[in-house]
Design a protein around this motif. Structure first.
Motif, PDB file in Angstrom:
ATOM      1  N   ARG A 164      53.846  56.533  60.007  1.00 37.85           N
ATOM      2  CA  ARG A 164      54.222  56.777  61.412  1.00 37.85           C
ATOM      3  C   ARG A 164      55.181  55.689  61.905  1.00 37.85           C
ATOM      4  NH1 ARG A 164      50.717  55.066  66.226  1.00 37.85           N
ATOM      5  NH2 ARG A 164      51.631  56.203  67.973  1.00 37.85           N
ATOM      6  N   LEU A 165      54.860  54.436  61.649  1.00 40.62           N
ATOM      7  CA  LEU A 165      55.728  53.369  62.165  1.00 40.62           C
ATOM      8  C   LEU A 165      56.939  53.137  61.281  1.00 40.62           C
ATOM      9  CD1 LEU A 165      53.314  50.822  63.836  1.00 40.62           C
ATOM     10  CD2 LEU A 165      54.712  52.615  64.838  1.00 40.62           C
ATOM     11  N   LEU A 166      56.837  53.477  60.009  1.00 42.24           N
ATOM     12  CA  LEU A 166      58.044  53.451  59.170  1.00 42.24           C
ATOM     13  C   LEU A 166      59.055  54.445  59.731  1.00 42.24           C
ATOM     14  CD1 LEU A 166      59.489  52.487  56.532  1.00 42.24           C
ATOM     15  CD2 LEU A 166      58.494  54.485  55.421  1.00 42.24           C
ATOM     16  N   SER A 167      58.571  55.625  60.092  1.00 44.45           N
ATOM     17  CA  SER A 167      59.454  56.672  60.607  1.00 44.45           C
ATOM     18  C   SER A 167      60.152  56.206  61.891  1.00 44.45           C
ATOM     19  CB  SER A 167      58.629  57.941  60.879  1.00 44.45           C
ATOM     20  OG  SER A 167      59.415  58.897  61.546  1.00 44.45           O
ATOM     21  N   ARG A 168      59.384  55.641  62.813  1.00 42.74           N
ATOM     22  CA  ARG A 168      59.993  55.159  64.058  1.00 42.74           C
ATOM     23  C   ARG A 168      61.037  54.077  63.778  1.00 42.74           C
ATOM     24  NH1 ARG A 168      55.940  54.312  69.007  1.00 42.74           N
ATOM     25  NH2 ARG A 168      55.129  56.405  69.191  1.00 42.74           N
ATOM     26  N   SER A 169      60.716  53.183  62.853  1.00 43.15           N
ATOM     27  CA  SER A 169      61.621  52.062  62.567  1.00 43.15           C
ATOM     28  C   SER A 169      62.900  52.545  61.899  1.00 43.15           C
ATOM     29  CB  SER A 169      60.907  51.033  61.686  1.00 43.15           C
ATOM     30  OG  SER A 169      59.737  50.588  62.335  1.00 43.15           O
ATOM     31  N   ILE A 170      62.757  53.501  60.969  1.00 42.75           N
ATOM     32  CA  ILE A 170      63.946  54.063  60.321  1.00 42.75           C
ATOM     33  C   ILE A 170      64.802  54.780  61.368  1.00 42.75           C
ATOM     34  CG2 ILE A 170      64.758  55.825  58.679  1.00 42.75           C
ATOM     35  CD1 ILE A 170      63.643  53.529  57.134  1.00 42.75           C
ATOM     36  N   ALA A 171      64.131  55.477  62.298  1.00 45.07           N
ATOM     37  CA  ALA A 171      64.860  56.176  63.366  1.00 45.07           C
ATOM     38  C   ALA A 171      65.725  55.176  64.142  1.00 45.07           C
ATOM     39  CB  ALA A 171      63.874  56.871  64.302  1.00 45.07           C
ATOM     40  N   LEU A 172      65.152  54.017  64.440  1.00 48.82           N
ATOM     41  CA  LEU A 172      65.886  53.013  65.224  1.00 48.82           C
ATOM     42  C   LEU A 172      67.015  52.391  64.405  1.00 48.82           C
ATOM     43  CD1 LEU A 172      62.889  51.356  67.103  1.00 48.82           C
ATOM     44  CD2 LEU A 172      64.537  53.033  67.983  1.00 48.82           C
ATOM     45  N   GLU A 173      66.761  52.144  63.119  1.00 46.96           N
ATOM     46  CA  GLU A 173      67.828  51.591  62.267  1.00 46.96           C
ATOM     47  C   GLU A 173      69.019  52.535  62.206  1.00 46.96           C
ATOM     48  OE1 GLU A 173      67.187  49.938  58.397  1.00 46.96           O
ATOM     49  OE2 GLU A 173      65.315  48.974  58.990  1.00 46.96           O
ATOM     50  N   CYS A 174      68.722  53.815  62.067  1.00 45.97           N
ATOM     51  CA  CYS A 174      69.809  54.797  61.978  1.00 45.97           C
ATOM     52  C   CYS A 174      70.531  54.920  63.325  1.00 45.97           C
ATOM     53  CB  CYS A 174      69.279  56.151  61.512  1.00 45.97           C
ATOM     54  SG  CYS A 174      68.755  56.142  59.784  1.00 45.97           S
ATOM     55  N   ALA A 176      70.850  52.593  65.533  1.00 46.37           N
ATOM     56  CA  ALA A 176      71.663  51.383  65.709  1.00 46.37           C
ATOM     57  C   ALA A 176      72.935  51.458  64.872  1.00 46.37           C
ATOM     58  CB  ALA A 176      70.843  50.152  65.329  1.00 46.37           C
ATOM     59  N   ALA A 177      72.822  52.107  63.715  1.00 45.84           N
ATOM     60  CA  ALA A 177      73.992  52.238  62.833  1.00 45.84           C
ATOM     61  C   ALA A 177      74.925  53.357  63.296  1.00 45.84           C
ATOM     62  CB  ALA A 177      73.527  52.506  61.400  1.00 45.84           C
ATOM     63  N   GLU A 178      74.478  54.143  64.279  1.00 46.14           N
ATOM     64  CA  GLU A 178      75.268  55.258  64.803  1.00 46.14           C
ATOM     65  C   GLU A 178      75.741  56.192  63.684  1.00 46.14           C
ATOM     66  OE1 GLU A 178      78.216  54.174  67.708  1.00 46.14           O
ATOM     67  OE2 GLU A 178      76.893  52.710  68.648  1.00 46.14           O
ATOM     68  N   ASP A 179      74.798  56.461  62.749  1.00 41.46           N
ATOM     69  CA  ASP A 179      75.148  57.305  61.600  1.00 41.46           C
ATOM     70  C   ASP A 179      74.761  58.773  61.815  1.00 41.46           C
ATOM     71  OD1 ASP A 179      72.385  57.218  61.390  1.00 41.46           O
ATOM     72  OD2 ASP A 179      72.353  56.051  59.531  1.00 41.46           O
ATOM     73  N   GLY A 180      74.202  59.079  62.976  1.00 40.81           N
ATOM     74  CA  GLY A 180      73.849  60.472  63.272  1.00 40.81           C
ATOM     75  C   GLY A 180      72.613  60.958  62.540  1.00 40.81           C
ATOM     76  N   ILE A 181      71.911  60.043  61.876  1.00 41.33           N
ATOM     77  CA  ILE A 181      70.708  60.446  61.121  1.00 41.33           C
ATOM     78  C   ILE A 181      69.479  60.251  62.006  1.00 41.33           C
ATOM     79  CG2 ILE A 181      69.275  59.957  59.105  1.00 41.33           C
ATOM     80  CD1 ILE A 181      71.863  58.989  57.682  1.00 41.33           C
TER      81      ILE A 181
END
Ligand SMILES: NC(=O)c1ccc[n+]([C@@H]2O[C@H](COP(=O)([O-])OP(=O)(O)OC[C@H]3O[C@@H](n4cnc5c(N)ncnc54)[C@H](O)[C@@H]3O)[C@@H](O)[C@H]2O)c1
Length: 267
Positions: A164-174, A176-181
């Motif tokens: 659950r928290l991996l998913s949230r963190s990956i969401a934020l990384e993406c 921040a990278a403005e990669d549309g993912i």
């Protein structure tokens, strides 16, 4: 026009249960699907079934815990279908039993599949998505056990809470990278799949018999029944499709009311 028309999906643990329903659903809705699993016979049969029905699917043998296999698996998906748009980190195992009885080896084995495998899905899948430059959607299959504790499921709950928290963190990384993912987690309740038959660990620290999801759901789920795998795949399809374009870092709970609370059922 299908809901994921022209997209390419990669589904781990896709030979059985929820993953297989996701693969069938994506194919029906116009995506090309790469199914990976350890169960080669079932995975190959599913890919053949999808292709015979006019869809596009390929099965690849993959152990999600084996880091060395990840780059070749993602590269093969891109070679076959040209890009990668949807990643479903679905492969998982459930080892039941008291935390005190569980061996460290079993605790680690469960984490290796349920959390390390999900981490590797993102680590190796995101660069391929970025290369395609079309954004993408990652769906991590957690559980209601990742939202609340459960006696006799401590190791499983710990692994699913981490997802659950991996998913949230990956969401934020993406983001921040403005990669549309986008990245979201799905939290199924009690679903009719083969995982319940695999739950028995006779002679080990867990259970001596397989669990019956119908019986369990009747007792615990407010709607009184378990879900079919398709009902989870419906939610995964929504998160994979552009219909959920503004959702990232979210948790989709599909549990018949299990986490809402309990009800007193009339006799
Ligand atoms: N069935 C439920 O009630 C339920 C509830 C909540 C969450 N989930 C989660 O849903 C996901 C799918 O489970 P399911 O119920 O469809 O079970 P399932 O056993 O039918 O499917 C899981 C698949 O993962 C594969 N797998 C296991 N270890 C693997 C590995 N190391 N590498 C690659 N593949 C591997 C298995 O071979 C199997 O095909 C799991 O993450 C599970 O924890 C299931």
């Amino acid at each position: 026009m299908g809901q994921v028309q022209g997209k390419v999906a990669f589904v781990t643990g896709g030979a059985s249960g929820i993953g297989a329903s996701c693969a069938r659903t994506f194919a029906r809705e116009g995506a090309s699907v790469v199914i990976t699993d350890l169960s080669d016979e079932m995975g190959q049969a599913l890919a053949a079934e999808i292709n015979a029905a006019g869809g596009r699917a390929t099965y690849l043998h993959q152990d999600v815990t084996d880091e060395a296999g990840w780059a070749p698996a993602i590269a093969e998906a891109v070679r076959l279908y040209g890009r990668l748009d949807i990643l479903v980190a679905n492969a998982g195992i459930a080892i039941f039993g008291s935390a005190l009885d569980m061996s460290l080896a079993d605790f680690r084995r469960q984490n290796a599949v349920n959390i390390e495998g999900v981490f590797l899905t993102a680590k190796y899948g995101i660069p391929a998505m970025r290369q395609a430059g079309n954004g993408g959607s990652i769906i991590m299959i957690s559980s209601v056990a990742g939202l609340r504790g459960s006696a006799n499921l401590a190791g499983y709950s710990a692994s699913k809470g981490a997802v659950r928290l991996l998913s949230r963190s990956i969401a934020l990384e993406c983001a921040a990278a403005e990669d549309g993912i986008r990245c979201n987690s799905v939290h199924p309740g009690i679903i009719v799949t083969p995982i319940w038959q695999k739950a028995a660990t006779p002679g080990g620290g867990g259970l001596n018999a397989a669990l019956d999801p119908n019986e369990m759901a009747r007792a615990a789920v407010p709607l009184g029944k378990p879900a079919e795998a398709q009902e989870i795949a419906n939610g995964v399809l929504f998160l994979a499709s552009d219909a959920s374009a503004h959702m990232t870092g979210s948790e989709l709970v599909i549990d018949g009311g299990l986490t809402a609370g309990s009800i007193r059922r009339r006799a």
